[in-house]
Design a protein around this motif. Structure first.
Motif, PDB file in Angstrom:
ATOM      1  N   LEU A 174       0.859  -1.178   0.000  1.00  0.00           N
ATOM      2  CA  LEU A 174       0.000   0.000   0.000  1.00  0.00           C
ATOM      3  C   LEU A 174       0.896   1.229   0.000  1.00  0.00           C
ATOM      4  O   LEU A 174       1.656   1.456   0.942  1.00  0.00           O
ATOM      5  CB  LEU A 174      -0.901   0.017   1.227  1.00  0.00           C
ATOM      6  N   HIS A 175       0.821   2.005  -1.065  1.00  0.00           N
ATOM      7  CA  HIS A 175       1.668   3.187  -1.215  1.00  0.00           C
ATOM      8  C   HIS A 175       0.907   4.412  -0.715  1.00  0.00           C
ATOM      9  O   HIS A 175      -0.155   4.751  -1.249  1.00  0.00           O
ATOM     10  CB  HIS A 175       2.072   3.360  -2.677  1.00  0.00           C
ATOM     11  N   ILE A 176       1.453   5.056   0.309  1.00  0.00           N
ATOM     12  CA  ILE A 176       0.808   6.219   0.914  1.00  0.00           C
ATOM     13  C   ILE A 176       1.649   7.460   0.631  1.00  0.00           C
ATOM     14  O   ILE A 176       2.774   7.591   1.113  1.00  0.00           O
ATOM     15  CB  ILE A 176       0.644   6.049   2.435  1.00  0.00           C
ATOM     16  N   GLY A 220       0.553  -2.477  -5.843  1.00  0.00           N
ATOM     17  CA  GLY A 220      -0.469  -2.331  -4.824  1.00  0.00           C
ATOM     18  C   GLY A 220      -1.194  -1.019  -4.978  1.00  0.00           C
ATOM     19  O   GLY A 220      -0.816  -0.167  -5.789  1.00  0.00           O
ATOM     20  N   PRO A 221      -2.244  -0.825  -4.214  1.00  0.00           N
ATOM     21  CA  PRO A 221      -3.044   0.396  -4.319  1.00  0.00           C
ATOM     22  C   PRO A 221      -2.301   1.611  -3.784  1.00  0.00           C
ATOM     23  O   PRO A 221      -1.320   1.492  -3.041  1.00  0.00           O
ATOM     24  CB  PRO A 221      -4.284   0.082  -3.482  1.00  0.00           C
ATOM     25  N   VAL A 222      -2.814   2.786  -4.163  1.00  0.00           N
ATOM     26  CA  VAL A 222      -2.172   4.055  -3.819  1.00  0.00           C
ATOM     27  C   VAL A 222      -3.166   4.936  -3.074  1.00  0.00           C
ATOM     28  O   VAL A 222      -4.306   5.108  -3.505  1.00  0.00           O
ATOM     29  CB  VAL A 222      -1.685   4.781  -5.092  1.00  0.00           C
ATOM     30  N   LEU A 223      -2.714   5.500  -1.962  1.00  0.00           N
ATOM     31  CA  LEU A 223      -3.482   6.501  -1.224  1.00  0.00           C
ATOM     32  C   LEU A 223      -2.684   7.797  -1.225  1.00  0.00           C
ATOM     33  O   LEU A 223      -1.553   7.839  -0.734  1.00  0.00           O
ATOM     34  CB  LEU A 223      -3.732   6.047   0.217  1.00  0.00           C
ATOM     35  N   LEU A 224      -3.262   8.845  -1.801  1.00  0.00           N
ATOM     36  CA  LEU A 224      -2.625  10.158  -1.838  1.00  0.00           C
ATOM     37  C   LEU A 224      -3.400  11.087  -0.913  1.00  0.00           C
ATOM     38  O   LEU A 224      -4.559  11.411  -1.173  1.00  0.00           O
ATOM     39  CB  LEU A 224      -2.615  10.710  -3.270  1.00  0.00           C
ATOM     40  N   LEU A 225      -2.752  11.489   0.160  1.00  0.00           N
ATOM     41  CA  LEU A 225      -3.407  12.337   1.147  1.00  0.00           C
ATOM     42  C   LEU A 225      -3.245  13.804   0.769  1.00  0.00           C
ATOM     43  O   LEU A 225      -2.159  14.245   0.390  1.00  0.00           O
ATOM     44  CB  LEU A 225      -2.830  12.069   2.535  1.00  0.00           C
ATOM     45  N   LYS A 226      -4.321  14.543   0.870  1.00  0.00           N
ATOM     46  CA  LYS A 226      -4.300  15.968   0.569  1.00  0.00           C
ATOM     47  C   LYS A 226      -3.592  16.729   1.685  1.00  0.00           C
ATOM     48  O   LYS A 226      -3.592  16.285   2.830  1.00  0.00           O
ATOM     49  CB  LYS A 226      -5.730  16.493   0.423  1.00  0.00           C
ATOM     50  N   GLU A 275     -11.704   1.751   2.393  1.00  0.00           N
ATOM     51  CA  GLU A 275     -12.222   1.916   1.034  1.00  0.00           C
ATOM     52  C   GLU A 275     -11.273   1.290   0.016  1.00  0.00           C
ATOM     53  O   GLU A 275     -11.708   0.605  -0.923  1.00  0.00           O
ATOM     54  CB  GLU A 275     -12.426   3.396   0.729  1.00  0.00           C
ATOM     55  N   LEU A 276      -9.974   1.505   0.197  1.00  0.00           N
ATOM     56  CA  LEU A 276      -8.994   0.887  -0.696  1.00  0.00           C
ATOM     57  C   LEU A 276      -9.029  -0.631  -0.593  1.00  0.00           C
ATOM     58  O   LEU A 276      -8.945  -1.339  -1.600  1.00  0.00           O
ATOM     59  CB  LEU A 276      -7.588   1.388  -0.357  1.00  0.00           C
ATOM     60  N   PRO A 298      -9.428  -1.120 -10.305  1.00  0.00           N
ATOM     61  CA  PRO A 298      -9.090   0.189  -9.771  1.00  0.00           C
ATOM     62  C   PRO A 298     -10.231   1.182  -9.917  1.00  0.00           C
ATOM     63  O   PRO A 298     -11.178   0.928 -10.639  1.00  0.00           O
ATOM     64  CB  PRO A 298      -7.926   0.631 -10.627  1.00  0.00           C
ATOM     65  N   LEU A 299     -10.067   2.303  -9.220  1.00  0.00           N
ATOM     66  CA  LEU A 299     -10.972   3.426  -9.388  1.00  0.00           C
ATOM     67  C   LEU A 299     -10.407   4.340 -10.468  1.00  0.00           C
ATOM     68  O   LEU A 299      -9.192   4.468 -10.604  1.00  0.00           O
ATOM     69  CB  LEU A 299     -11.129   4.189  -8.074  1.00  0.00           C
ATOM     70  N   LEU A 300     -11.290   4.957 -11.231  1.00  0.00           N
ATOM     71  CA  LEU A 300     -10.873   5.827 -12.333  1.00  0.00           C
ATOM     72  C   LEU A 300     -11.362   7.249 -12.096  1.00  0.00           C
ATOM     73  O   LEU A 300     -12.396   7.457 -11.455  1.00  0.00           O
ATOM     74  CB  LEU A 300     -11.443   5.308 -13.659  1.00  0.00           C
TER      75      LEU A 300
END
Length: 241
Positions: free
Chosen positions: A5-7, A65-71, A108-109, A118-120
């Motif tokens: 999981l890439h944060i 793996g999935p990616v979470l990009l925090l604002k 959610e991920l 994936p989400l688009l």
């Protein structure tokens, strides 16, 4: 293969307390309880909310793996990351101010990963559905019957009610980038697929993506929808030009 999981996250200087929140959630076992044997890989932004999109995406593809990009994250960097990872993995953008909000984003991920998503980007999906609808219904300009009224674009099958609000802006983007043409009749706009850009039109339907500036613009809105929205998109393996 272990899922990573890439944060991506702002630094302590930009968003005090967020890095400690992530570390605390992992160390106290919340991450393992939710994500099992996933590994967390953290990517801090610089003080301007930016990072090297090419290096970041290379890292993601090397350790899938999935990616979470925090604002907060710069919109052009977000658009670049989405372009490079398009259709390859989930990219979720969200806000976290404490462990519960972080856990909601991770859940959610996890649900998406378990569902094979994936989400688009929402505008990208809306753009593809608009082009598909006009192409499928043979609106290629010419005489009056070759155009679809703007109010009819989101009606009928093809574009879900939860996507309708994005249609006007996406239509304008597609016209500005020559995927569509527009004319006004009786003071009302109507649209058609651009007959002078058939190769570009069918390339986007076949690749499920838009090139150059259009692709960037359609990734700037942080909203996302599941790739299942494109389940009814034709294969388009053979060019129809």
């Amino acid at each position: 293969m272990t899922i990573c999981l890439h944060i991506g996250h702002p630094t302590e200087r930009t968003f005090p307390g967020l890095e400690a929140c992530i570390t605390g959630y992992v160390n106290r076992g919340g991450f393992k309880a939710l994500c099992g044997e996933w590994q967390d890989v953290r990517h801090p932004y610089d003080h301007q909310g930016s990072l090297d999109a090419r290096d970041f995406c290379s890292n993601v593809l090397a350790r899938p793996g999935p990616v979470l990009l925090l604002k907060p994250i710069k919109s052009d960097v977000l658009a670049d990351i989405r372009t490079r990872l398009h259709g390859r993995t989930q990219v979720l953008v969200g806000e976290a101010c404490d462990e519960p909000t972080l856990a909601q984003l991770l859940a959610e991920l996890k649900r998406g990963q378990d569902a094979g998503e994936p989400l688009l980007p929402i505008d990208l999906v809306v753009g593809l559905l608009i082009v598909r609808k006009l192409e499928r219904d043979h609106f290629w300009g010419g005489d009056a019957k070759g155009y679809m009224w703007r109010d009819n674009v989101p009606k009928g099958r093809g574009i879900g009610p939860h996507l309708v609000s994005r249609v006007p802006e996406v239509l304008n983007t597609l016209v500005l980038n020559e995927y569509l043409i527009k004319k006004t009749s009786n003071g009302k706009p109507k649209f058609a697929v651009n007959p002078d850009q058939k190769h570009m039109v069918y390339d986007c339907l076949r690749d499920r993506d838009f090139v150059a500036r259009a692709g960037q613009l359609l990734r700037r809105n942080p909203g996302t929808v599941t790739a299942a929205e494109l389940a009814d998109l034709d294969d388009y393996k053979d060019p129809r030009v």
